[in-house]
Enzyme design. Structure first.
Site, mmCIF file in Angstrom:
data_model
loop_
_atom_site.group_PDB
_atom_site.id
_atom_site.type_symbol
_atom_site.label_atom_id
_atom_site.label_comp_id
_atom_site.label_asym_id
_atom_site.label_seq_id
_atom_site.Cartn_x
_atom_site.Cartn_y
_atom_site.Cartn_z
ATOM 1 N N LYS A 22 0.834 -1.208 0.000
ATOM 2 C CA LYS A 22 0.000 0.000 0.000
ATOM 3 C C LYS A 22 0.867 1.256 0.000
ATOM 4 O O LYS A 22 0.668 2.181 -0.781
ATOM 5 C CB LYS A 22 -0.911 0.025 1.223
ATOM 6 C CG LYS A 22 -1.577 1.387 1.461
ATOM 7 C CD LYS A 22 -2.439 1.387 2.708
ATOM 8 C CE LYS A 22 -1.732 1.609 3.984
ATOM 9 N NZ LYS A 22 -1.430 3.000 4.316
ATOM 10 N N ASN A 23 1.856 1.288 0.902
ATOM 11 C CA ASN A 23 2.640 2.509 1.076
ATOM 12 C C ASN A 23 3.677 2.754 -0.011
ATOM 13 O O ASN A 23 4.394 3.743 0.034
ATOM 14 C CB ASN A 23 3.284 2.527 2.465
ATOM 15 C CG ASN A 23 2.232 2.726 3.529
ATOM 16 O OD1 ASN A 23 1.091 3.086 3.226
ATOM 17 N ND2 ASN A 23 2.583 2.481 4.772
ATOM 18 N N CYS A 117 -5.070 12.819 12.854
ATOM 19 C CA CYS A 117 -5.715 11.503 12.763
ATOM 20 C C CYS A 117 -5.556 10.797 14.098
ATOM 21 O O CYS A 117 -4.900 11.318 15.005
ATOM 22 C CB CYS A 117 -5.156 10.706 11.593
ATOM 23 S SG CYS A 117 -3.752 9.680 11.991
ATOM 24 N N ARG A 122 0.165 14.885 13.070
ATOM 25 C CA ARG A 122 0.699 14.637 11.720
ATOM 26 C C ARG A 122 0.693 15.868 10.825
ATOM 27 O O ARG A 122 0.059 15.866 9.758
ATOM 28 C CB ARG A 122 -0.022 13.469 11.065
ATOM 29 C CG ARG A 122 0.042 12.204 11.910
ATOM 30 C CD ARG A 122 -0.602 11.015 11.255
ATOM 31 N NE ARG A 122 0.174 10.515 10.129
ATOM 32 C CZ ARG A 122 -0.191 9.443 9.414
ATOM 33 N NH1 ARG A 122 -1.306 8.817 9.715
ATOM 34 N NH2 ARG A 122 0.542 9.011 8.421
ATOM 35 N N ASP A 305 4.686 0.790 12.196
ATOM 36 C CA ASP A 305 3.501 0.106 11.657
ATOM 37 C C ASP A 305 3.431 -1.358 12.081
ATOM 38 O O ASP A 305 2.453 -2.037 11.760
ATOM 39 C CB ASP A 305 3.486 0.201 10.128
ATOM 40 C CG ASP A 305 3.276 1.632 9.652
ATOM 41 O OD1 ASP A 305 3.518 1.892 8.455
ATOM 42 O OD2 ASP A 305 2.910 2.490 10.477
ATOM 43 N N ARG A 397 -8.603 -0.751 4.488
ATOM 44 C CA ARG A 397 -7.756 0.278 3.885
ATOM 45 C C ARG A 397 -6.368 -0.259 3.538
ATOM 46 O O ARG A 397 -5.724 0.228 2.629
ATOM 47 C CB ARG A 397 -7.591 1.466 4.845
ATOM 48 C CG ARG A 397 -8.879 2.218 5.127
ATOM 49 C CD ARG A 397 -8.576 3.482 5.871
ATOM 50 N NE ARG A 397 -7.531 4.238 5.188
ATOM 51 C CZ ARG A 397 -6.953 5.309 5.729
ATOM 52 N NH1 ARG A 397 -7.298 5.695 6.943
ATOM 53 N NH2 ARG A 397 -6.014 5.959 5.071
HETATM 54 C C1 EPZ Z 1 4.159 7.119 6.446
HETATM 55 O O1 EPZ Z 1 3.336 8.159 6.975
HETATM 56 C C2 EPZ Z 1 3.261 5.889 6.318
HETATM 57 N N1 EPZ Z 1 2.167 6.191 5.420
HETATM 58 C C3 EPZ Z 1 2.729 5.496 7.691
HETATM 59 O O2 EPZ Z 1 1.982 4.292 7.577
HETATM 60 C C4 EPZ Z 1 3.896 5.242 8.627
HETATM 61 O O3 EPZ Z 1 3.412 5.001 9.921
HETATM 62 C C5 EPZ Z 1 4.836 6.462 8.667
HETATM 63 O O4 EPZ Z 1 5.250 6.817 7.336
HETATM 64 C C6 EPZ Z 1 6.089 6.215 9.477
HETATM 65 O O5 EPZ Z 1 6.772 5.111 9.025
HETATM 66 C C7 EPZ Z 1 2.381 6.137 4.076
HETATM 67 O O6 EPZ Z 1 3.463 5.882 3.579
HETATM 68 C C8 EPZ Z 1 1.205 6.418 3.201
HETATM 69 P P1 EPZ Z 1 5.998 10.599 8.548
HETATM 70 P P2 EPZ Z 1 3.839 9.677 6.982
HETATM 71 O O7 EPZ Z 1 5.830 11.871 7.781
HETATM 72 O O8 EPZ Z 1 4.740 9.917 5.841
HETATM 73 C C9 EPZ Z 1 6.141 14.083 11.849
HETATM 74 C C10 EPZ Z 1 0.168 2.811 7.853
HETATM 75 O O9 EPZ Z 1 -0.222 2.252 8.889
HETATM 76 N N2 EPZ Z 1 6.048 15.032 10.709
HETATM 77 O O10 EPZ Z 1 7.191 9.789 8.268
HETATM 78 O O11 EPZ Z 1 2.632 10.523 7.127
HETATM 79 C C11 EPZ Z 1 4.879 13.220 12.005
HETATM 80 O O12 EPZ Z 1 3.880 13.870 12.724
HETATM 81 C C12 EPZ Z 1 0.588 4.290 7.905
HETATM 82 O O13 EPZ Z 1 0.271 2.249 6.761
HETATM 83 C C13 EPZ Z 1 6.022 16.394 10.963
HETATM 84 O O14 EPZ Z 1 6.063 16.829 12.120
HETATM 85 O O15 EPZ Z 1 4.676 9.722 8.335
HETATM 86 C C14 EPZ Z 1 5.421 11.986 12.696
HETATM 87 O O16 EPZ Z 1 5.492 12.200 14.066
HETATM 88 C C15 EPZ Z 1 0.228 4.945 9.185
HETATM 89 N N3 EPZ Z 1 5.956 17.257 9.915
HETATM 90 C C16 EPZ Z 1 6.823 11.852 12.096
HETATM 91 O O17 EPZ Z 1 7.167 13.129 11.568
HETATM 92 C C17 EPZ Z 1 5.893 16.809 8.607
HETATM 93 O O18 EPZ Z 1 5.808 17.625 7.680
HETATM 94 C C18 EPZ Z 1 6.959 10.808 10.991
HETATM 95 O O19 EPZ Z 1 5.884 10.942 10.104
HETATM 96 C C19 EPZ Z 1 5.910 15.431 8.371
HETATM 97 C C20 EPZ Z 1 5.994 14.561 9.442
#
Ligand code: EPZ
Length: 417
Positions: A22-23, A117, A122, A305, A397
């Protein structure tokens, strides 16, 4: 609303085929916006999120073919309406991945802010900051990001934290920018590498994906391509954790063992016997698992995850484990539901202490997010009696044909109304 009814206490046995990731599929689908030529994708999983992304792209004017046997064709000959509306974005945060490609291809984008969420606030500030460094102008009006840029230009961007979709958005934007871009503190996730490989198949110049520094040399245009999406390492890990918890012997095919390092290491610690081939993993568990402690981290660390599924495993393991969640600030929602099944969990800040119990007891529980629902499935497979999981739309999902695959391994599981 659909629910899942599981009668637990049976070991799992047989073979299961891993689906496409998916990701990886979601950002790769957005890459279709970067060219007017057809992008043909194989191994695309049949998931709610993939359907949502297809709908989002179609609303922009992208021709979306029928998904057949894992194949999906996308063509953005013209992007008439570079906009991602709130109604779809609120159902899937990954919609933000259209922002970089739209700006790069069309010079403008109107994308709803995703909002928070269940697992955390996020924000997308790193996506915006990076695109601004490439010359984009942003305004936020009534919950929408309005972005524009004549032509993006290359930049050196140091991200403040490791962000997976942030890295993916900026990498896609940089492929059509004027000049070179350097992304520092990049995410090293295999899904980022899969996207980079697809972009390279389209003619992009990307180096260093999989490391924390990615270099992109912008080109005037990209071509079409045919690309096979990688296997889903989180789906793989979920089935492996289910066997380690419920017992049995299972072979996973169409998998990618070489990207599951941290998960396999932790499974070894439970006492499970694991052997791997090029694209297969065999796991056998004949005794009660041993508790494993862990701390989540960006790749190649232990995946956030997979945290929930391992919490379910530790609930029935021999011993006490400490689990620290370092990525998301609110990712223990499943703990309360696991306690309804008789688990012994105490939470302090971002650490959960799980003391394994001899037996869980089936009960009615509720899913709160995608991976939390997977942990309730793992626990339901082990618990005595029946477990009824509500709100399983979360599962749909991210898991293709879950109850069908688990039934094939001998589980007693059914979707009920
Ligand atoms: C990706 O989400 C995945 N989703 C998530 O999988 C996964 O949990 C996550 O990476 C971490 O591995 C997809 O790839 C579609 P991040 P993403 O930006 O990119 C903070 C699942 O279960 N942050 O790496 O949204 C954020 O709040 C899903 O399949 C900021 O502060 O996660 C978090 O604490 C859930 N500002 C951390 O960084 C930003 O602009 C990492 O989030 C971006 C992120």
């Amino acid at each position: 609303m659909d629910k899942l009814l599981i009668t637990g206490g049976r070991p799992l046995a047989g073979e299961v085929r891993v689906s496409g990731a998916k990701n990886a599929a979601l950002p790769i689908m957005c890459a279709a916006l970067l060219t007017g030529k057809p992008l043909v994708l194989d191994n695309v999983p049949r998931l709610m999120d993939v359907r949502t992304m297809a709908k989002l792209l179609a609303l922009m004017g992208v021709e979306v073919g029928n998904q057949e046997n894992g194949r999906l064709q996308l063509q953005a000959a013209r992007v008439a309406n570079p906009e991602a509306g709130y109604e779809l974005v609120k159902t899937m945060r990954a919609s933000v991945l259209v922002l970089g490609p739209l700006l790069a291809r069309c010079g403008r984008a109107r994308v709803s802010l995703p909002g928070g969420c269940a697992i955390g606030a996020r924000p997308v500030d790193q996506h915006v900051k990076g695109l601004q460094a490439m010359g984009a102008e942003f305004s936020v009006v009534q919950g929408y990001m309005n972005a524009s840029a004549k032509r993006l230009r290359g930049a050196r961007i140091a991200m403040d934290m490791v962000t997976v979709t942030g890295t993916e958005n900026l990498m896609m934007a940089a492929t059509l920018a004027e000049g070179d871009t350097v992304l520092e503190n990049s995410a090293r996730e295999p899904e980022v590498v899969d996207l980079a490989n697809c972009l390279k198949a389209m003619g992009a110049r990307v180096e260093g994906a999989g490391t924390d520094v990615i270099r992109i040399e912008g080109v005037p245009s990209l071509s079409g391509a045919t690309y096979r999406v990688m296997p889903d390492r989180i789906e793989t890990g979920t089935y492996l954790a289910a066997v380690a918890a419920a017992g049995g012997k299972v072979r996973l095919t169409h998998a990618a063992p070489d990207i599951l390092g941290a998960t396999l290491e932790k499974l070894h610690e439970t006492g499970a016997r694991i052997s791997t081939g090029t694209d297969s993993i065999e796991i056998e568990m004949g005794a009660r698992p041993k508790s494993v402690s862990l701390s989540t981290a960006p790749y190649p660390g232990f995946a956030t995850d997979m945290q929930a599924q391992f919490m379910a495993l530790d609930c029935v393991a021999r011993g006490t484990a400490s689990m620290t969640e370092t990525i998301f600030e609110n990712r223990f929602m499943h703990a309360q539901e696991l306690q309804r099944l008789g688990a012994d969990i105490s939470i302090q800040g971002n650490t959960a202490v799980v003391t394994g119990v001899e037996r869980l007891q089936g009960a009615k529980v509720m899913a709160t997010d995608l991976r939390a629902s997977a942990s309730l499935v793992v626990a339901g497979l082990v618990a005595q009696g029946e477990t009824l999981i509500d709100r399983i739309y979360h599962l749909d999902r991210g898991y293709e044909a879950l109850e069908h695959k688990l039934s094939g391994l001998g589980a007693k599981i059914a979707r009920v109304r």
